[in-house]
Enzyme design. Structure first.
Site, PDB file in Angstrom:
ATOM      1  N   CYS A  33       6.660  -2.124  24.538  1.00 48.64           N
ATOM      2  CA  CYS A  33       5.721  -1.764  23.466  1.00 48.64           C
ATOM      3  C   CYS A  33       4.772  -2.924  23.162  1.00 48.64           C
ATOM      4  O   CYS A  33       5.184  -3.949  22.614  1.00 48.64           O
ATOM      5  CB  CYS A  33       6.526  -1.369  22.228  1.00 48.64           C
ATOM      6  SG  CYS A  33       5.576  -1.203  20.718  1.00 48.64           S
ATOM      7  N   CYS A  36       4.475  -3.896  19.513  1.00 52.53           N
ATOM      8  CA  CYS A  36       5.698  -4.606  19.101  1.00 52.53           C
ATOM      9  C   CYS A  36       5.581  -6.090  19.436  1.00 52.53           C
ATOM     10  O   CYS A  36       5.911  -6.953  18.612  1.00 52.53           O
ATOM     11  CB  CYS A  36       6.930  -4.025  19.806  1.00 52.53           C
ATOM     12  SG  CYS A  36       7.283  -2.301  19.418  1.00 52.53           S
TER      13      CYS A  36
END
Length: 190
Positions: A33, A36
Site C-alpha cells: 500500500c 500506507c
C-alpha cells in the site's frame, strides 16, 4: 522505539490493555500500500514528538485478517486511536503532518466533559446536569439535558447540545450510550 508490530495474538495486551494507561494509535497497513508507506513516517514523527504520551502500534492487515475484520477495516491505511480499551477516534487514508498532529492533539486533550463541568460550575447553570456529570452518571446527565432542551431558549438549546456532544465525544462514537442518546438528542432538537 518508534512503533511496535502487533498481531492477533498480542493485540489484547499491546493495544487494549495498554490503552487503559496510555492512548494507543493503531495503524492498519499493508506492505503493498503506497499511501500506507507515505503515512508511516508521518505517524512515527508525530507520535515521537509527543514523548511517550501516546504509543504507535502497527497491524499488517494481510498477516492479521481477524483484526481487520474485528475493527471493520475496509480501506487502508486505517488509523484507530484506543483509550480505555476502545476506539475513540479514527481516520482512513494518508494525512498531512498537520492533520496527524491535530488528530493526536485531540486524542491527548483533556476530556471535554471535565471542561464542561468547570464551565457549569463557574456559571452556575444546569446544576443537576453538573452534579450528574461529577458523579459519572452520564445517562442521568443526558436525560436532564434532554428535559432542559424542551424548555430552553434557542441559545440555551445550543449550549445544552454542546454539552451533550462533549459527553458523546468522551464516551466515543461507538459507545451504546452515545448511539442511543445521539438519536434522542436529534429528536429533541429537530
Amino acid at each position: 522505539m518508534s512503533s511496535m508490530d502487533v498481531t492477533e495474538e498480542t493485540f489484547e495486551s499491546d493495544v487494549i490493555e495498554r490503552s487503559r494507561q496510555t492512548p494507543v494509535v493503531v495503524d492498519f497497513w499493508a506492505a503493498w500500500c503506497g499511501p500506507c508507506r507515505a503515512l508511516t513516517p508521518v505517524l512515527e514523527e508525530q507520535v515521537h514528538a509527543r514523548e511517550g504520551s501516546v504509543v504507535l502500534a502497527k497491524v499488517d492487515v494481510d498477516a492479521n485478517p481477524g483484526l481487520s475484520a474485528a475493527f471493520a477495516v475496509q480501506g487502508i491505511p486505517a488509523v484507530k486511536a484506543f483509550k480505555d480499551g476502545r476506539v475513540v477516534s479514527e481516520f482512513v487514508g494518508a494525512r498531512s503532518p498537520t492533520a496527524v498532529s491535530s488528530f493526536l492533539d485531540e486524542l491527548l486533550a483533556p476530556p471535554r466533559v471535565a471542561a464542561a463541568v468547570e464551565e457549569l460550575r463557574a456559571t452556575g447553570e444546569h446544576p443537576a446536569v453538573r452534579e450528574a456529570l461529577e458523579e459519572g452518571d452520564v445517562e442521568r446527565a443526558l436525560d436532564l439535558v434532554l428535559d432542559e432542551i424542551a424548555v430552553a431558549s434557542a441559545e440555551g438549546r445550543d449550549r445544552l447540545r454542546e454539552l451533550a456532544l462533549a459527553v458523546f465525544h468522551d464516551l466515543g462514537h461507538d459507545d451504546p450510550v452515545t448511539i442511543a442518546y445521539r438519536r434522542k438528542l436529534a429528536a429533541a432538537l429537530y
